[in-house]
Design a protein around this motif. Structure first.
Motif, short mmCIF file in Angstrom:
data_model
loop_
_atom_site.label_atom_id
_atom_site.label_comp_id
_atom_site.label_asym_id
_atom_site.label_seq_id
_atom_site.Cartn_x
_atom_site.Cartn_y
_atom_site.Cartn_z
N LEU A 37 0.84 -1.19 0.00
CA LEU A 37 0.00 0.00 0.00
C LEU A 37 0.87 1.25 0.00
N LEU A 38 1.91 1.22 0.81
CA LEU A 38 2.80 2.38 0.92
C LEU A 38 3.54 2.64 -0.39
N THR A 39 4.00 1.59 -1.06
CA THR A 39 4.74 1.80 -2.31
C THR A 39 3.85 2.35 -3.42
N HIS A 40 2.54 2.26 -3.23
CA HIS A 40 1.63 2.91 -4.17
C HIS A 40 1.84 4.43 -4.14
N TYR A 41 2.18 4.96 -2.96
CA TYR A 41 2.38 6.40 -2.79
C TYR A 41 3.85 6.80 -2.91
N PHE A 42 4.74 5.92 -2.46
CA PHE A 42 6.17 6.22 -2.44
C PHE A 42 6.93 4.99 -2.94
N PRO A 43 7.40 5.01 -4.17
CA PRO A 43 8.03 3.83 -4.75
C PRO A 43 9.43 3.52 -4.19
N SER A 44 10.02 4.47 -3.46
CA SER A 44 11.38 4.24 -2.95
C SER A 44 11.57 4.98 -1.63
N LYS A 45 12.64 4.63 -0.94
CA LYS A 45 12.95 5.33 0.30
C LYS A 45 13.27 6.80 0.00
#
Length: 194
Positions: free
Chosen positions: A45-53
């Motif tokens: 779910l988080l990588t949907h908004y932020f693909p990388s650190k």
């Protein structure tokens, strides 16, 4: 496909989780996994908004800038009183200000090692000095500082003093409670005027 309002609400939830992780663990502890755990969500779910650190760190700095800009400022007369108020706004005198400073100080390492973040932080500090400059100019104009005062050096000195005090208060809060931070700032300003 979720409605736009749902997307914006979820992004705000992510932003709040990012802030909580930063305030508690610093940038070293800011990972997709930690933020997902804070939200009780999956990393997917988080990588949907932020693909990388790096995207997550950039967003974290955006949040810090927004919170810094939105923070209530102390009002003061022009000159040294306004400079004092601006520097007090930077010091970790409250739990919220302490959390904010932990985030900013924690970001320095990553910003020094990443050209894009470095450029961004350089511009932020230039902006901070530019906001302090009118206070020093007004203090000279009002006779609170000597007429031969080097404005740029005084601004840089004031910024460096404030950040040095921030670091000491973060690392040794018992030795640098708010009352001592304020007293040291007042002594510093009296020294400028002498």
């Amino acid at each position: 496909m979720p409605a736009r309002g749902d997307h914006d609400a979820r992004r705000r939830d992510v932003s709040e989780a990012v802030w909580r992780v930063l305030a508690e663990r610093g940038f070293g502890g800011l990972t997709l996994r930690a933020v997902a755990a804070e939200m009780d969500a999956s990393t997917g779910l988080l990588t949907h908004y932020f693909p990388s650190k790096k995207a997550l760190v950039s967003h974290a700095l955006d949040i810090a800038e927004e919170r810094t800009a939105a923070r209530a400022r102390r009002a003061a007369a022009p000159g040294l009183a306004a400079l004092r108020a601006a520097l007090l706004d930077v010091l970790p005198l409250t739990p919220d200000a302490t959390a904010m400073n932990r985030v900013w100080v924690g970001s320095w390492d990553g910003s020094l090692g990443d050209p894009e973040l470095f450029t961004r932080e350089t511009a932020r500090y230039e902006g901070w000095r530019a906001r302090l400059r009118p206070h020093v100019e007004a203090a000279v104009d009002r006779g609170e500082l000597p007429p031969e005062t080097d404005i740029d050096d005084t601004v840089a000195t004031a910024a460096a003093f404030a950040h040095g005090l921030v670091l000491q208060a973060l690392f040794d809060p018992a030795a640098f409670p708010p009352s001592r931070q304020t007293a040291l700032l007042d002594r510093f300003l009296r020294g400028l005027a002498a």
